[in-house]
Write an enzyme that holds these catalytic residues in place. Structure first.
Site, PDB file in Angstrom:
ATOM      1  N   ASP A   1     -42.660  29.296  42.490  1.00 46.88           N
ATOM      2  CA  ASP A   1     -40.956  29.299  42.576  1.00 46.88           C
ATOM      3  C   ASP A   1     -41.109  29.778  44.341  1.00 46.88           C
ATOM      4  O   ASP A   1     -40.612  31.320  44.392  1.00 46.88           O
ATOM      5  CB  ASP A   1     -40.373  29.709  42.264  1.00 46.88           C
ATOM      6  CG  ASP A   1     -39.189  29.769  42.209  1.00 46.88           C
ATOM      7  OD1 ASP A   1     -38.458  28.841  42.629  1.00 46.88           O
ATOM      8  OD2 ASP A   1     -37.975  30.642  40.895  1.00 46.88           O
TER       9      ASP A   1
ATOM     10  N   LYS B   1     -34.647  30.803  53.338  1.00 52.14           N
ATOM     11  CA  LYS B   1     -34.913  29.404  52.356  1.00 52.14           C
ATOM     12  C   LYS B   1     -33.473  28.455  52.870  1.00 52.14           C
ATOM     13  O   LYS B   1     -32.989  27.453  52.814  1.00 52.14           O
ATOM     14  CB  LYS B   1     -35.084  29.354  51.101  1.00 52.14           C
ATOM     15  CG  LYS B   1     -35.098  28.214  50.239  1.00 52.14           C
ATOM     16  CD  LYS B   1     -35.221  28.330  49.174  1.00 52.14           C
ATOM     17  CE  LYS B   1     -34.866  27.087  48.114  1.00 52.14           C
ATOM     18  NZ  LYS B   1     -34.926  27.415  46.734  1.00 52.14           N
TER      19      LYS B   1
ATOM     20  N   ASP C   1     -28.783  25.407  37.262  1.00 49.59           N
ATOM     21  CA  ASP C   1     -29.114  26.703  38.046  1.00 49.59           C
ATOM     22  C   ASP C   1     -29.375  26.980  38.891  1.00 49.59           C
ATOM     23  O   ASP C   1     -28.585  26.270  39.602  1.00 49.59           O
ATOM     24  CB  ASP C   1     -30.604  25.395  38.755  1.00 49.59           C
ATOM     25  CG  ASP C   1     -31.363  26.639  39.735  1.00 49.59           C
ATOM     26  OD1 ASP C   1     -31.672  27.563  40.084  1.00 49.59           O
ATOM     27  OD2 ASP C   1     -32.492  26.000  39.850  1.00 49.59           O
TER      28      ASP C   1
ATOM     29  N   GLU D   1     -36.107  22.346  41.493  1.00 48.90           N
ATOM     30  CA  GLU D   1     -35.891  23.352  40.479  1.00 48.90           C
ATOM     31  C   GLU D   1     -35.608  22.758  39.173  1.00 48.90           C
ATOM     32  O   GLU D   1     -36.598  23.341  38.074  1.00 48.90           O
ATOM     33  CB  GLU D   1     -35.700  24.172  41.246  1.00 48.90           C
ATOM     34  CG  GLU D   1     -36.403  25.003  42.266  1.00 48.90           C
ATOM     35  CD  GLU D   1     -34.697  25.572  43.432  1.00 48.90           C
ATOM     36  OE1 GLU D   1     -34.104  25.747  43.179  1.00 48.90           O
ATOM     37  OE2 GLU D   1     -36.051  26.263  44.239  1.00 48.90           O
TER      38      GLU D   1
END
Length: 685
Positions: A8, A70, A193, A171
């Site tokens: 992850d 990211k 999420d 994800e």
């Protein structure tokens, strides 16, 4: 049997896990911590620290400590998201080649995938140490709403880290896999999420270890970091009102505010109020030290971030609408991401979905666990689950008048392939060109430009007499491929595709060498021949890797990892970037009439020998989507090596180009380039 891990790669934190012997284990770092910060610190001696140690360096050396990389992955320097990042980041964000983003550290401009690669390499080294053997294969998770550029950048980061990326897994899908795998569930669930930098919502149908995504939506710039920014703004504004000093302009003070804001947010997950105290945060003009002290209550914090939480529910509305469901049709809600630990988030989610969310799986680890389960299935270590995912964004083609016509709708099951037949718009037209976009806007400029595809070398004929089949394809990783073919000649011609931004194959290999990581295969076994594969062949042939035990013939080395592949002379020539024809000299358009864009957008005809627009042939307007169903997937998986080789040989005449990292000419071309296929800024596409 090979060992594969699940990673992850998060905005704030990263996690690595492995599934073996029927159990899923989160692998701890050398300090016994299951979660490592996605932070990299670059020392003045050329060394780098990754993880929680690097995060501790942020206050003392903010300019050389990179966090939340990211959020910059696969973006343009001129994008609104990058502008926001520049306003809050203590490190320097600069423009790189082709309008890409670079991070300037100690006089070096680093590509964002290189920074993320260091985090991935740290995850790999944790796994190597815990398992007692080197691990080279991984499933890496990405936000469901990542576009093609962002997914390509993530895959490149994996390669630079020395990993063979078996799959990029969304994800929310990974979280649902960890939640329901092996439990015999038959449920329809929503995965909420909320991570450090992104938000995704996916609606899934779970049944007999089949996980089918019904819809997915998201926001790639909404997460816990934005919650922290609200607290930073409050503290900075109050301090400025009291002392007339703007703490945001001091990198060191700003970093102290970030640490304090994050700590306060975490404290409010358990307590009704928390005390914020920063000693020596600034100095007066006379040199006296100033401190910041304040009590922040949960009620105040809720008022600061309530609009951010409401933004997530607008995305949830969209996802439910796309799935043709209401909250009453759901059997459960799964929470993913650290910010979902906040009571105010859980209460808001419970109120929206009208049910208590499930919290029996750690929201910080559930994504890595799901990735590990899927990784084990891909290498045959565990019982295989079936994942039926969707493409989160529509795939579009640029047409006349600055518009973008939809080719593949969002939330279409992947893998997906659609072929449209085009014809030339001018007599004796020599080439055609197409711009490919992802997004939901009818206006081309409001979507994400993926790249530009050029096709030439078809037969020289009058307008309408040439038929060109253009196939758009999205694989299980969500990565786009484009194929152009002349059905009359069945031969490939000059076919080029240029990415909007990213890293070239040469740059990736240079970074692999720089970080002393072995080059991982760029494609999993069994994938079809593509431009990226052809380019890899040309590169391997020119520069054979000096790997222990590698076959003497570089083509044998490639076949060992990618299966039997055959190439003809024209394909190898194209792979080496040797054009068979000269470049196109004008734009490629779709005829507006078949697409009902309006007569006002219709272009005029051209003279003989001109390159110009193309139009959609009526024969291709009614082509149906070719969606691979479960039976198709099973039959593909059952192909023998000989059958796969035969399939590759049958498809050899087609000119397939997989979009790879970074163009030679840039987004709008480069004045120093020998060839720019993007043309002038005012070209009508």
């Amino acid at each position: 049997m090979a060992t594969a891990i699940g990673i992850d790669l998060g905005t704030s934190n990263s996690c690595v896990a492995i599934a073996r012997r029927g159990r899923v284990e989160v692998l701890e770092n050398s300090y016994g911590e299951p979660i490592s910060a996605s932070v990299v610190h670059f020392g003045d001696d050329g060394t780098s620290l990754v993880g929680n140690q690097a995060k501790a360096c942020a206050v003392q050396d903010p300019e050389n400590t990179i966090s939340a990389a990211k959020r910059l992955m696969g973006r343009y320097f001129f994008s609104e998201e990058v502008k926001k990042a520049k306003a809050v980041c203590s490190y320097k964000i600069v423009e790189g080649p082709n309008h890409s983003v670079r991070v300037k550290v100690r006089e070096q401009a680093l590509a964002v995938p290189e920074i993320s690669a260091l985090v991935l390499r740290e995850m790999k080294e944790i796994a190597d140490a815990r398992l007692g053997q080197p691990v080279c294969q991984a499933v890496i998770t990405v936000p469901a709403y990542f576009n093609d550029n962002q997914r390509q950048a993530t895959r490149d980061a994996g390669r630079i880290a020395g990993l063979e990326v078996l799959r990029l897994l969304n994800e929310p899908t990974a979280a649902a896999l960890a939640y329901g795998f092996g439990k015999g569930l038959a449920q329809r669930v929503a995965v909420y999420d909320l991570g450090g930098g992104t938000f995704d919502i996916s609606i899934l149908e779970i049944g007999s270890d089949v996980f089918e995504v019904l819809s997915t939506c998201g926001d790639t710039y909404l997460g816990g970091e934005d919650f922290d920014d609200r607290v930073i703004d409050l503290l900075a504004e109050e301090f400025q009102a009291q002392h007339q000093i703007n703490l945001r302009k001091d990198r060191y003070a700003l970093e102290k505010l970030k640490v304090a804001a994050e700590s306060a947010k975490k404290a409010l997950s358990a307590d009704d109020e928390t005390r914020i105290q920063i000693e020596g945060v600034a100095k007066t003009p006379e040199g006296a030290a100033l401190s910041l002290e304040r009590t922040l209550t949960r009620v105040e914090f809720a008022a600061l971030v309530s609009d951010l939480i409401q933004r997530t529910f607008k995305v949830c509305d969209e996802a439910l609408q796309q799935a043709n469901l209401t909250v009453r049709d759901l059997d459960g809600v799964i929470l993913v991401g650290g910010p979902t630990r906040l009571p105010l988030v859980r209460e808001a989610v419970e109120q929206y979905f009208q049910r208590e969310p499930k919290t029996d799986v750690d929201p910080d680890q559930v994504v890595a666990m799901g990735a590990a389960i899927h990784a084990a299935a891909l290498v045959g270590e565990e019982q295989e689950s079936r994942l039926l995912d969707v493409t989160p964004l529509s795939l579009r083609i640029g047409v006349a008048g600055g518009l973008a016509e939809t080719i593949i709708e969002r939330n279409t099951p992947v893998p997906i392939e659609q072929t449209s037949v085009f014809t030339t718009f001018k007599d004796f037209q020599q080439s055609v060109r197409i711009r490919v976009y992802q997004g939901e806007s009818r206006r081309a400029e409001e979507n994400e430009l993926l790249g530009e595809f050029e096709f030439s070398g078809f037969k020289n004929a009058r307008r309408g007499e040439v038929r060109i089949e253009v196939t758009f394809e999205i694989d299980t990783d969500g990565i786009v491929k484009v194929t152009a073919r002349d059905p009359d000649t069945a031969q490939a011609a000059s076919t080029q595709i240029h990415l909007s931004s990213g890293l070239s194959e040469e740059e990736i290999r240079g970074l692999i060498d720089k970080h002393h990581a072995p080059a991982a295969p760029s494609a999993a076994p069994g994938l079809e021949t593509s431009g990226a594969t052809l380019a890899a062949v040309a590169s391997v042939a020119a520069n054979p890797p000096a790997l222990a035990g590698a076959p003497a013939d570089p083509f044998d080395a490639l076949n060992a990892c990618a299966g039997e592949i055959e190439f003809d002379a024209e394909q190898l020539e194209a792979a080496a970037n040797i054009p068979l024809e000269g470049p196109a000299d004008s734009a490629f358009e779709l005829d507006p009439a078949p697409l009902e864009i309006g007569a006002a957008a219709a272009p005029s005809g051209g003279g003989a020998g001109d390159a110009g627009e193309i139009e959609l042939d009526g024969a291709g307007a009614d082509d149906a989507l070719d969606v691979l169903d479960e039976a198709d997937l099973d039959s593909l998986a059952a192909l023998s090596d000989d059958e796969a080789a035969s399939a590759a040989e049958d498809s050899a005449p087609e000119a397939t180009t997989q979009r790879r990292a970074a163009p030679a000419g840039g987004l709008f071309g480069s004045p120093d380039s020998d060839l720019s296929i993007f043309g002038d800024e005012d070209d009508e596409i």
